[in-house]
Design an enzyme around this catalytic site. Structure first.
Site, PDB file in Angstrom:
ATOM      1  N   CYS A  63       0.993  -1.168  -0.006  1.00 59.80           N
ATOM      2  CA  CYS A  63       0.186  -0.011   0.046  1.00 59.80           C
ATOM      3  C   CYS A  63       0.868   1.325   0.081  1.00 59.80           C
ATOM      4  O   CYS A  63       1.777   1.488   0.887  1.00 59.80           O
ATOM      5  CB  CYS A  63      -0.925   0.000   1.226  1.00 59.80           C
ATOM      6  SG  CYS A  63      -1.728   1.425   1.496  1.00 59.80           S
ATOM      7  N   TYR A 190      -5.620   5.502  -8.895  1.00 58.05           N
ATOM      8  CA  TYR A 190      -6.857   4.755  -8.311  1.00 58.05           C
ATOM      9  C   TYR A 190      -8.224   5.035  -9.247  1.00 58.05           C
ATOM     10  O   TYR A 190      -9.066   4.360  -9.550  1.00 58.05           O
ATOM     11  CB  TYR A 190      -7.217   4.716  -6.920  1.00 58.05           C
ATOM     12  CG  TYR A 190      -5.936   4.105  -6.149  1.00 58.05           C
ATOM     13  CD1 TYR A 190      -6.233   2.535  -5.767  1.00 58.05           C
ATOM     14  CD2 TYR A 190      -4.826   4.600  -5.699  1.00 58.05           C
ATOM     15  CE1 TYR A 190      -5.160   2.055  -5.055  1.00 58.05           C
ATOM     16  CE2 TYR A 190      -3.950   3.982  -5.071  1.00 58.05           C
ATOM     17  CZ  TYR A 190      -4.098   2.660  -4.807  1.00 58.05           C
ATOM     18  OH  TYR A 190      -3.117   2.077  -4.119  1.00 58.05           O
TER      19      TYR A 190
END
Length: 326
Positions: A63, A190
């Site tokens: 992440c 994203y």
């Protein structure tokens, strides 16, 4: 992906999106601050004083938001003061887990199997997404924060670092850089990757490359984003650049250009990767396997590409003028 509703885990809930197919990121619900004297920070309540060994960090090596916190832990020499657990790279129906695997570091506090157990340990009726990073207070038995932007500033200031990566004289410039880079690039990848309509995808990917082009121009004439001094803005950008050619270009369809196609950005990325303590926070196996194995809606068979070959240990050849050799 899953989420908690009144403390109960519900698997396979979809990513939040608006009716026009655009990806929307949720706000982080825990927003307390660790401070040098335990006084309240910009948000939340007080009582979280910086102490050696008191806090524990839960992260994913895949992440980019969690990666920021590992970088600031290293930059400020806090490896012995703040312990760390690392979740497995695979995130499916149970969300983040501590299933045994290369690079996984189990939870020594709760012996949790799933990250959502950490959230319900803090609030047994918690409702919301279960994300990393999480900063846990061992003394009060609760989550301090799960907002990476806040955690990196705590790590940079509360333990005596003096906030050197967010100096007073540059705060306005840093804030402006952070705002643009977050919206169009950190989160922009994203928004492009999880878009469910062509219009939403193009609305994300075009500003993304406008920002990369702008960053290339900036770094052609200066060494770092704010000039000759490295700041929080550089380290917030770095995790996204690091993942771009490895994952985002292909998996998230951000393929107009690679970072390797930008000479200044390429040299800058290598310099930051080679910064003392930073290389040790990078795990490309977790990065590749997480995105390609976890996002079954984008990659149904979980096949992980063998490339591209990345060499960030090559000399960056950057000086005060900025431009590096690609």
């Amino acid at each position: 992906m899953g989420l908690l509703i009144n403390g109960v885990w519900h698997a396979d809930t979809p990513l939040v999106a608006t009716k026009d197919g655009a990806f929307v990121r949720n706000e982080s619900p825990f927003r307390n601050w660790v401070t040098a004297d335990g006084a309240p920070g910009p948000t939340g309540e007080g009582g979280f004083q910086a102490e050696h060994g008191r806090y524990h960090l839960y992260v994913s090596l895949a992440c980019p938001w969690a990666h920021r916190t590992l970088i600031f832990r290293a930059l400020n020499g806090l490896q012995d003061s703040i312990s760390v657990s690392v979740v497995n790279w695979l995130m499916l129906g149970h969300g983040w887990t501590f299933v045994e695997g290369e690079g996984v570091v189990p939870d020594p506090i709760h012996n949790a199997r799933f990250l959502h157990e950490i959230y319900t340990a803090a609030d047994r009726r918690f409702t919301g997404k279960v994300t990393v990073p999480v900063l846990w207070d061992k003394a009060r038995g609760t989550i301090v924060s799960n907002e990476s932007a806040d955690i990196i500033r705590m790590l940079d200031s509360a333990w005596g670092g003096g906030g050197r990566h967010y100096p007073d004289a540059l705060r306005e410039e840093i804030d402006a850089l952070n705002a643009r880079i977050y919206d169009t690039l950190n989160n922009g990848v994203y928004k492009a990757g999880f878009a469910t309509t062509q219009a939403a995808y193009e609305a994300a990917v075009n500003p993304l490359f406008e920002t990369l082009d702008w960053l290339e121009a900036q770094l052609t004439t200066r060494r770092y984003l704010c000039g000759d001094v490295i700041t929080e803005a550089d380290w917030r950008l770095f995790p996204t650049l690091l993942r771009f050619d490895a994952v985002y270009a292909g998996h998230f369809k951000c393929d107009r250009r690679r970072i390797a196609d930008y000479p200044a950005l390429s040299g800058y990325l290598r310099e930051l990767y080679q910064w003392p303590g930073v290389r040790e926070t990078v795990n490309f196996s977790h990065i590749r396997r997480h995105y390609y194995e976890s996002h079954r809606g984008l990659n149904p068979h979980g096949i992980v590409p063998v490339g591209p070959v990345l060499d960030y240990d090559r000399p960056h050849e950057r000086g005060g003028g900025g431009l590096g050799v690609a």
